[in-house]
Design a protein around this motif. Structure first.
Motif, mmCIF file in Angstrom:
data_model
loop_
_atom_site.group_PDB
_atom_site.id
_atom_site.type_symbol
_atom_site.label_atom_id
_atom_site.label_comp_id
_atom_site.label_asym_id
_atom_site.label_seq_id
_atom_site.Cartn_x
_atom_site.Cartn_y
_atom_site.Cartn_z
ATOM 1 N N SER B 328 84.288 34.398 -44.387
ATOM 2 C CA SER B 328 84.626 35.504 -45.353
ATOM 3 C C SER B 328 85.836 34.918 -46.302
ATOM 4 O O SER B 328 85.541 35.079 -47.589
ATOM 5 C CB SER B 328 84.771 36.766 -44.783
ATOM 6 O OG SER B 328 84.976 37.541 -45.842
ATOM 7 N N GLU B 475 84.790 42.675 -48.568
ATOM 8 C CA GLU B 475 84.244 41.695 -49.534
ATOM 9 C C GLU B 475 85.050 41.884 -50.659
ATOM 10 O O GLU B 475 86.070 42.806 -51.044
ATOM 11 C CB GLU B 475 82.896 42.595 -49.949
ATOM 12 C CG GLU B 475 82.121 41.752 -51.085
ATOM 13 C CD GLU B 475 81.850 40.354 -50.597
ATOM 14 O OE1 GLU B 475 82.534 39.548 -50.317
ATOM 15 O OE2 GLU B 475 80.699 40.175 -50.157
ATOM 16 N N TYR B 485 83.624 46.541 -53.914
ATOM 17 C CA TYR B 485 82.487 47.373 -53.191
ATOM 18 C C TYR B 485 81.239 47.428 -54.180
ATOM 19 O O TYR B 485 80.359 48.043 -53.936
ATOM 20 C CB TYR B 485 82.859 48.647 -52.849
ATOM 21 C CG TYR B 485 83.735 48.939 -51.530
ATOM 22 C CD1 TYR B 485 83.389 48.891 -50.271
ATOM 23 C CD2 TYR B 485 85.092 48.843 -51.790
ATOM 24 C CE1 TYR B 485 83.998 48.924 -49.029
ATOM 25 C CE2 TYR B 485 85.943 48.658 -50.573
ATOM 26 C CZ TYR B 485 85.418 48.833 -49.384
ATOM 27 O OH TYR B 485 86.307 48.857 -48.261
ATOM 28 N N ASN B 489 78.242 42.546 -57.151
ATOM 29 C CA ASN B 489 78.873 41.359 -56.570
ATOM 30 C C ASN B 489 78.780 41.012 -55.227
ATOM 31 O O ASN B 489 78.869 39.964 -54.819
ATOM 32 C CB ASN B 489 80.636 41.997 -56.761
ATOM 33 C CG ASN B 489 81.454 41.153 -55.771
ATOM 34 O OD1 ASN B 489 81.861 40.232 -56.722
ATOM 35 N ND2 ASN B 489 82.299 41.058 -55.089
ATOM 36 N N HIS B 490 78.401 42.002 -54.288
ATOM 37 C CA HIS B 490 78.269 41.786 -52.770
ATOM 38 C C HIS B 490 77.074 40.696 -52.710
ATOM 39 O O HIS B 490 77.107 39.805 -52.001
ATOM 40 C CB HIS B 490 78.044 43.064 -52.033
ATOM 41 C CG HIS B 490 77.760 42.786 -50.671
ATOM 42 N ND1 HIS B 490 78.518 42.175 -49.818
ATOM 43 C CD2 HIS B 490 76.738 43.117 -49.964
ATOM 44 C CE1 HIS B 490 78.097 41.786 -48.448
ATOM 45 N NE2 HIS B 490 77.007 42.388 -48.592
#
Lengths: 362, 622
Positions: B328, B475, B485, B489-490
């Motif tokens: 990540s 994220e 959030y 985008n996620h």
């Protein structure tokens, strides 16, 4: 491109820097609180004690006299662990309980950094308990700020390892069964060289403890009593309410007689089996009343101090319990490498790969 | 007395005894003598997890198998030509593997009624004719050792302990091995205990002399050196090669090596090896647990070091969350999983390939990482360097899937020239403040703005002015890296992280297929440590006139770009694995190719003969 500094870099100008930062370069310019405020909106609940701690921390960092980019803040998971996002330095918001481990790897490879760990009572004492105790016994040069609100906040109100026994929470509707940890006792038992406690609402005291921690080379453990207004409001009220605080809060200052009570009418002396007991100053042999010594090598006295708050903050010492220097893990690791190089020479890769037993073909 | 010398092209010997009998040491020394002599070789140590299992019992048997030859060989061999059995348990445990006609050298001193009955022998197999299919050499190894050491000022126990050196001396004579290396080794190993040192050397020589003088052995054997490609050779185990690969990668990348590790079988030897190398600036950290080991490695990587952790399956399970964090925050991290038989504790000293799917998918969320597997012990060196290359270039965790067989097995290694090793410092650079200034000259660092080619994000290390930034497991907004959030985008970040790993396939070259006749209908596809067994089986098929193609995957994530085409160009694809078909599952899912899975999970490498008959069967059913 930034170079990774070796331990012998930046040794000049040591005088300006605190004891834990002698291998960190000095700042070119004087920094201010503003330099450590990031552009991120702070998102704790209104009235959270974390605001006060953040403000004190940001205001304190310029005092270190080191460049902003050499400060690193590592956190785990929990409300307090959001703090790195709000400090404009390098930071990592890592995983639950693991910040001391991550900070250990960073501090062990980068003696030119000032590494701070931000954690909470659940993060440090429950899921991350193992990393905390081992970071302390190893004495890696990191500063651990444990925000203790005695509750799980981010998961919305379950009891924590510092919650008082019998606490009614969402996960313990009939009362919690666990005996809580005393974080100071735990840290002392884990061989910590620097152990202190402070409170979120006393900025001056909080700052003085941060200063003392920065000056201590090695692992420093600071428990900060922090109020959670949503899930555990007034958990520390006896220590802040005007009618009780004078009798309960015991301010520790190295080399000073221990006095508390509105008129300073109480002191401490040794009782049976090494425990401490409260004594009225008048009518007690002054020779038996304790003068605080944070530099006492044997941790028994500091441990006895840490037991005074039972039950229910009966008498709660704040300040530096213990400040005893011993070799740090990272310095020793660097020294082993220097020593090996001095004795064996810089590693010869070709010789290593070949080893002692080779043969030729062709 | 001169004896007949019989040339052989290859021999497989197995030393077997109690776990306290020093069989691993005897095997190691015989291997080193054999390597120095110039044979090609391959070894298979096989020992219990218990340090000293009850003496004389089947679970306590420890063995060391060595295959050596005057030509290039690929495996430690299927069936021993010679078994050294130091006690009845060692005989009983290994007899099922012996082909008829094999030599058994048995230590008669240990074949007492009591030891025999302990493992269920009602009579002495050395005497009752039950071993008539073998050539049994009954040798009183213990008592001859003790007798040979009478003049030394050592205890009887110490004298008995030297019996492994007697056995080694005898085998060294039998196969005409050079002995100087072993004498030197003993001199150095027991330098602090001169009497023990002299006794062990004497026991070793006594074994040799016994072979030379006894009539028990009428023939001495000779296996000529192999003709390998020219170069300087050494013998090396997989764990040592992996450790050296990491050190070489650190040197060639200019990054300080930091190992965070917790002891675990069969990975600990990498920690041991690296902890000796402080003169190379290597920092080894024996952590309080597996999680701390990988956490510290990631912390070091954040600071600009080459962060590495080593472990085996149970440790991988514990490290999963931190590997996910590394995926990540997109930092380089090398994770070495020396696989062992599972699940859970499983069989710690036995080999297996069953962590593949865990390495690929064993984390929460979409968490792609690169996964590489070495094929042979010496290949662990190259694989380690390649893992580091990918990690630093793409800023990603890379998992190396070695296993117990590669870790402890050894083979000759043509030692590379340092100057010829990949120049890893050309593969990456730390982010520089000069690259991140807005039109106003102010810093405008975006920690998650990617390199358009590699999709790697900048590696900005603490101490760099103007690039201060925060990373974490939450994220991140693409580019700015701030907490996000945002649904779109996620979705985009999940795809970008996957695309970055997938894109590595353009950087690793196509899968090469060994198909000499070009007319094979069957492809055997393997990965990791099965390379030798598959290769030897394929050779057998070809020697018998059959056609079969072989390909071997080093990259499990991403898979080579041409893999689908390769799979589809053969009528049948056979996938042997030491698991229940993990790669096969992946291939079927990804390429819709109906591969044939062949699986054995015995804690041991495949036998070449076994695979050859499986391949034969697949060809026949073609």
């Amino acid at each position: 491109m930034a170079e990774i500094s070796h331990a012998d870099d930046g040794a000049a100008d040591v005088a300006r820097r605190p004891g834990s930062l002698t291998l960190v370069p000095a700042a070119d310019e004087k920094l201010t609180t503003k330099d450590f405020k990031s552009d991120q909106e702070v998102r704790w609940c209104p009235g959270c004690g974390d605001y006060a701690i953040l403000a004190a921390f940001q205001a304190f960092l310029p005092e270190l006299g080191i460049p902003r980019e050499n400060v690193v803040v590592i956190s785990g998971i929990g409300c307090s662990s959001r703090l790195p996002y709000y400090v404009d330095t390098y930071g990592m918001h890592s995983i639950h309980g693991r910040a001391p481990a991550i900070a250990t790897g960073l501090a062990a490879t980068r003696p030119d950094l000032s590494v701070w760990v931000i954690t909470g009572d659940g993060d440090a004492l429950s899921i991350g308990g193992n990393h905390l105790i081992h970071a302390l016994r190893r004495n890696i040069n990191i500063k651990i700020l444990l925000f203790n609100n005695r509750i799980y906040g981010l998961t919305k109100g379950q009891y924590s390892p510092t919650s008082e026994q019998g606490k009614i929470t969402k996960s313990t509707p009939f009362g919690s069964l666990d005996t809580p940890f005393n974080p100071i006792s735990l840290a002392l038992g884990a061989e910590a060289g620097f152990v202190a406690r402070t409170v979120d609402s006393d900025r001056k005291h909080l700052t003085s403890v941060l200063r003392a921690a920065a000056d201590h080379r090695g692992a420093a453990f600071i428990e900060i009593y922090q109020n959670c207004p949503i899930f555990n409001d007034d958990a520390f009220a006896p220590l802040t309410a005007p009618e009780t605080r004078d009798d309960r809060v015991v301010r520790l200052e190295h080399g000073q007689p221990i006095r508390f009570g509105a008129q300073g009418q109480f002191g401490l002396r040794f009782g049976r089996y090494g425990s401490l007991e409260v004594a009225e100053v008048s009518g007690t042999d002054p020779q038996t009343l304790l003068v605080h010594n944070a530099e006492e090598a044997d941790p028994s006295y500091a441990f006895a101090l840490s037991r005074l708050d039972v039950p229910g903050f009966a008498h709660t010492p704040i300040g530096v319990y213990r400040r005893v220097a011993r070799p740090t893990y990272d310095d020793a690791m660097t020294a082993q490498i220097s020593d090996a190089r001095a004795r064996q020479g810089e590693g010869d890769l070709a010789a290593l790969l070949a080893g002692p037993d080779t043969w030729q073909v062709g | 007395m001169t004896k007949q010398v019989q040339p052989l092209d290859r021999v497989i010997i197995r030393f077997a005894g109690d776990s306290g009998d020093g069989m691993q040491l005897a095997g190691d020394r015989f291997t080193q003598e054999t390597a120095t002599f110039g044979n090609d070789l391959s070894t298979l140590p096989n020992f219990p997890a218990e340090i000293r299992a009850p003496a004389g019992t089947l679970p306590g048997v420890s063995s060391f198998q060595l295959h050596f030859a005057d030509h290039d060989i690929l495996t430690p061999g299927d069936a021993p030509d010679v078994l050294v059995a130091m006690n009845p348990a060692a005989l009983a445990a290994n007899l099922p593997d012996l082909p008829r006609g094999a030599d058994i050298i048995a230590n008669t001193d240990e074949f007492s009624k009591r030891s025999l009955s302990r493992i269920g022998y009602s009579s002495n197999p050395l005497e009752d004719g039950s071993l008539s299919a073998y050539r049994v050499h009954a040798v009183a190894i213990t008592s001859m050792t003790v007798k040979a050491l009478e003049e030394f000022d050592i205890t009887r126990k110490d004298a008995e302990r030297a019996k492994n050196m007697f056995a080694l001396g005898l085998l060294s004579w039998l196969y005409s091995r050079p002995t100087d290396g072993t004498v030197k080794f003993l001199e150095s190993k027991f330098a602090a205990k001169p009497e023990i040192m002299k006794a062990n050397i004497a026991a070793f020589q006594a074994g040799w002399n016994y072979g030379e003088t006894t009539e028990e052995f009428s023939v001495q054997y000779e296996v000529k050196p192999a003709s390998l490609k020219p170069g300087t050779y050494r013998n090396i185990t997989g764990n040592t090669a992996l450790a050296y690969g990491l050190v070489a990668a650190a040197r060639r990348s200019g990054l300080p090596l930091f190992l965070g590790s917790y002891p675990i079988t069969p990975a600990s030897d990498i920690l041991h090896e690296l902890s000796k190398l402080k003169r190379f600036g290597v920092r080894t950290f024996q952590a309080e647990d597996e999680i701390s080991g990988v956490g510290a490695a990631l912390g070091a990587a954040f600071g600009g070091a080459l962060g590495v952790t080593t472990t085996s399956g149970p440790g991988m399970a514990l490290k999963a969350e931190t590997i996910g964090l590394a995926a990540s925050v997109e930092l380089p991290l090398v994770v070495c999983d020396i696989q062992r038989a599972g699940p859970s504790t499983g069989m710690p000293t036995k080999t297996e390939q069953a962590d593949l799917l865990m390495a690929l998918f064993g984390r929460n969320g979409e968490s792609p990482v690169a996964v590489l597997a070495p094929a042979t012990p010496a290949d662990c060196f190259d694989t380690a360097m390649e893992a580091v290359r990918i990690a630093v270039k793409y800023r990603t965790p890379v998992i190396i899937l070695s296993d117990g067989y590669l870790a402890n097995g050894s083979e000759p290694w043509c030692v590379p020239e340092v100057a010829q090793l990949p120049r890893l410092r050309d593969e990456f650079s730390f982010a520089s403040p000069n690259d991140w200034r807005g039109p106003d000259g102010q810093p405008n660092f975006q920690p998650f703005l990617r390199d358009p080619q590699t999709l790697a994000r900048p590696w900005a290390i603490p101490g760099t002015p103007g690039l201060e930034h925060r990373i974490g497991g939450i994220e991140k907004a693409s580019g700015a890296g701030t907490i996000s959030y945002d649904p779109a985008n996620h979705d985009s970040m999940v795809r970008l992280r996957q695309a970055k790993i997938d894109g590595i396939s353009a950087d690793i070259g196509p899968l090469e297929v060994d198909d000499p006749t070009g007319d094979a209908a069957v492809l055997v596809l393997g990965w990791g440590s099965t390379f030798g067994s598959i290769g030897a089986a394929v050779r057998r098929i070809r020697l018998g006139g059959g056609s079969v193609a072989q390909a071997h995957l080093r990259y499990l994530s991403p898979l080579p770009a041409n893999l689908g085409d390769v799979l589809r160009s053969y009528r049948k694809v056979l996938v042997p694995e030491i698991n229940l078909g993990q790669l096969a599952l992946l291939l079927r899912g990804r390429y819709l190719v109906d591969v044939i899975s062949y699986n054995r999970v015995r804690g041991l490498p495949f036998r070449a003969s076994e695979l050859a008959s499986v391949i034969q069967e697949v060809i026949k059913n073609g």
